[in-house]
Design a protein around this motif. Structure first.
Motif, PDB file in Angstrom:
ATOM      1  N   PHE A 431      62.978 145.987  -5.012  1.00 50.89           N
ATOM      2  CA  PHE A 431      61.269 146.176  -6.807  1.00 50.89           C
ATOM      3  C   PHE A 431      61.221 148.140  -7.075  1.00 50.89           C
ATOM      4  CE2 PHE A 431      60.566 141.654  -5.777  1.00 50.89           C
ATOM      5  CZ  PHE A 431      62.087 140.946  -6.501  1.00 50.89           C
ATOM      6  N   ALA A 432      61.779 148.820  -6.102  1.00 50.53           N
ATOM      7  CA  ALA A 432      60.972 150.338  -6.485  1.00 50.53           C
ATOM      8  C   ALA A 432      61.766 150.575  -8.000  1.00 50.53           C
ATOM      9  CB  ALA A 432      61.550 150.956  -5.182  1.00 50.53           C
ATOM     10  N   ASP A 433      60.577 151.778  -8.852  1.00 48.53           N
ATOM     11  CA  ASP A 433      61.811 151.625 -10.167  1.00 48.53           C
ATOM     12  C   ASP A 433      62.907 152.628  -9.586  1.00 48.53           C
ATOM     13  OD1 ASP A 433      60.675 155.200  -9.826  1.00 48.53           O
ATOM     14  OD2 ASP A 433      59.130 154.358  -8.693  1.00 48.53           O
ATOM     15  N   ASP A 434      64.142 153.154 -10.771  1.00 51.17           N
ATOM     16  CA  ASP A 434      64.826 153.405 -11.189  1.00 51.17           C
ATOM     17  C   ASP A 434      65.353 154.536  -9.623  1.00 51.17           C
ATOM     18  OD1 ASP A 434      65.874 151.277 -11.989  1.00 51.17           O
ATOM     19  OD2 ASP A 434      66.009 152.117 -14.192  1.00 51.17           O
ATOM     20  N   GLU A 435      63.919 156.017 -10.391  1.00 56.01           N
ATOM     21  CA  GLU A 435      63.504 157.049  -9.506  1.00 56.01           C
ATOM     22  C   GLU A 435      63.751 157.327  -8.824  1.00 56.01           C
ATOM     23  OE1 GLU A 435      61.581 161.396  -9.857  1.00 56.01           O
ATOM     24  OE2 GLU A 435      61.151 159.769 -11.726  1.00 56.01           O
ATOM     25  N   LEU A 441      68.707 155.815  -2.593  1.00 59.48           N
ATOM     26  CA  LEU A 441      70.047 155.620  -2.427  1.00 59.48           C
ATOM     27  C   LEU A 441      71.273 156.783  -1.784  1.00 59.48           C
ATOM     28  CD1 LEU A 441      70.644 152.595  -4.853  1.00 59.48           C
ATOM     29  CD2 LEU A 441      71.117 152.702  -2.537  1.00 59.48           C
ATOM     30  N   GLN A 442      70.668 157.985  -2.814  1.00 63.02           N
ATOM     31  CA  GLN A 442      71.577 159.317  -2.356  1.00 63.02           C
ATOM     32  C   GLN A 442      70.593 159.443  -0.660  1.00 63.02           C
ATOM     33  OE1 GLN A 442      70.169 162.284  -5.003  1.00 63.02           O
ATOM     34  NE2 GLN A 442      71.993 163.771  -4.072  1.00 63.02           N
TER      35      GLN A 442
END
Length: 491
Positions: A431-435, A441-442
């Motif tokens: 549920f973390a923000d998109d940024e 993930l990177q």
């Protein structure tokens, strides 16, 4: 002609999309082969070391107070510098005194050893009751061992009832100290960092906390205590991003009112709280999911949506609670063990944005499966339902995330692609923000590629400097005891 070529075009587009997403790479086949070769030759010791060192994603199903090892509880209960100046007592004898106290989960059984009180609660006892208690830092070695064992499932006969009906009631006042819980959060971040995790989404609240004199903290004060602790240098140095879900105890009488308060509080504190989770025994019918549908619909009229990750399917009987939980708006299902008995909902969740948070150790120790041959995890994984491994109440299981990975690989023969998809899923469905999610993930893909290249270059010698820290579960259930060490303050 268009119809004949359409499937081929779709297949090509699908492969390209997978490559861009990092899910499939041109060397996927080679990766599969080296991992299969390693599994075929590795003993349990090497497999555990490999999985301990393996970069992982996040832990999405984590109860903060249940994730703390007994040794951590003891250290913080007896260290006033770390616990905010509190002093604690615990019951070491039963003298058949008439009165006993209450806690937020209801009346605790009187015949319960090692129930913990802060000094202000102890002073309110009768003289008879005071004689049953002893300062925690004054326990003799035998009492100290028994005290620590009372907070984990350490005996074969202990299971669901011991966990739900005694562990939380024993913790009692220890769980109402915000300084202890904030410190425990950082300890979890430090331990998870050593296992290669980069994200933690834990369940906790900000109410029912008490000062040393017994007066109440405000919810805002508690939230600020968590914020301040997470901003300190040792927390930041872990490299673990921590967020919280606010828990709702689903079966209490005023749960709808509680949900309204929680929803509004989370909306005002979205920097710290990223979602809401309904917790509590599902076999208590008062907490059935659809009870909360009218309340949620009312809240969503005026307040931007708040992510929901709700316990469902952690029960013995077949039912439609997972389906009903999706109707509430949940995008993550905690446990989902009995989803296997609801084929229509399984079809709905295939290749979807719904994730099942898998808790292999929890489900075994609480008797939702008798052994892992009964667990539906591989069926969900291999028919395309998104899944991720999580630790639930790892302190009470005396386990860690590597144990979950070890069980998954050993019991279900995961491929490299299946194994690494678990970490990706945990980050993609956080549920973390998109940024933040993109950065996590990177970072995961970078660490994973480095790990893979090092292992492919050096083989098992790449594990020579890996020294895992494991606990009681893996020793008792798999006889892998050489890495088991007491979880002391250094952790």
């Amino acid at each position: 002609m268009a119809k004949r070529f359409k499937p081929a075009i779709f297949r090509t587009l699908g492969i390209c999309a997978s490559l861009l997403a990092g899910i499939v790479s041109p060397s996927a086949g080679a990766a599969e082969q080296w991992f299969e070769a390693f599994k075929a030759s590795a003993d349990d010791r090497d497999l555990y070391r490999f999985l301990y060192a393996l970069p992982k994603g996040g832990d999405l199903h984590n109860h903060l107070t249940g994730s703390n090892f007994s040794e951590w509880w003891y250290q913080l209960a007896t260290n006033k510098k770390l616990n905010g100046g509190y002093e604690y007592y615990t019951r070491v004898r039963i003298d058949n005194c008439a009165g006993y106290g209450h806690d937020m989960f209801g009346m605790a059984p009187y015949l319960m050893y090692f129930r913990n009180l802060q000094a202000s609660s102890y002073q309110a006892l009768s003289d008879c009751e005071k004689g049953e208690y002893k300062k925690i830092d004054a326990l003799d070695p035998g009492e100290k061992t028994a005290w620590m064992n009372s907070l984990r499932l350490d005996k074969k006969h202990e299971g669901r009832e011991e966990f739900f009906q005694t562990h939380w009631q024993r913790l009692n006042d220890l769980g109402r100290n915000p300084y202890i819980n904030a410190e425990m959060l950082v300890k979890n971040m430090q331990a998870f960092a050593r296992e290669g995790l980069s994200y933690l989404e834990t369940m906790e609240g900000t109410r029912f906390y008490t000062r040393p004199d017994g007066s109440a903290f405000t919810p805002d004060e508690v939230a600020d205590i968590f914020r301040k602790r997470l901003a300190q240098s040792d927390a930041v140095a872990t490299g673990v991003t921590a967020r919280m879900q606010y828990y709702l105890l689903r079966f209490i009488g005023n749960a709808e009112e509680d949900l309204e308060w929680i929803y509004r509080f989370v909306n005002k504190n979205r920097d710290l709280f990223v979602g809401i989770n309904m917790v509590g025994r599902e076999d208590n019918d008062k907490g059935y999911p659809l009870r909360f549908l009218p309340t949620l619909r009312k809240l969503r009229r005026d307040i931007p949506g708040i992510p929901l990750a709700i316990h469902a399917g952690e029960v013995d009987e077949p039912n439609h609670h997972v389906r009903d939980t999706l109707l509430l708006g949940a995008s993550r299902i905690g446990h989902g063990v009995n989803l296997i008995s609801d084929p229509d909902t399984m079809l709905l969740m295939r290749n979807s944005d719904y994730l099942v948070e898998i808790n292999l150790i929890s489900n075994l120790l609480l008797d939702y499966v008798d052994d892992y041959s009964q667990h539906p995890f591989p069926e969900y994984l291999r028919m395309g339902i998104p899944v991720a491994l999580s630790t639930d109440d790892r302190g009470m299981w005396d386990s860690n995330m590597t144990d979950e990975y070890f069980v998954a690989v050993k019991e279900f023969n995961l491929s490299w692609e299946e194994l690494t998809s678990l970490a990706r899923n945990s980050l993609q469905h956080s549920f973390a923000d998109d940024e933040t999610k993109r950065a996590l993930l990177q970072d995961y893909e970078t660490r994973l590629e480095q790990f893979k290249k090092r292992f492919q270059r050096h083989g098992s010698a790449a594990l020579d400097d890996v020294v895992p820290r494991s606990h009681g579960f893996i020793c008792k259930h798999y006889k892998l005891c050489e890495f088991s060490t007491p979880v002391m303050a250094a952790n």
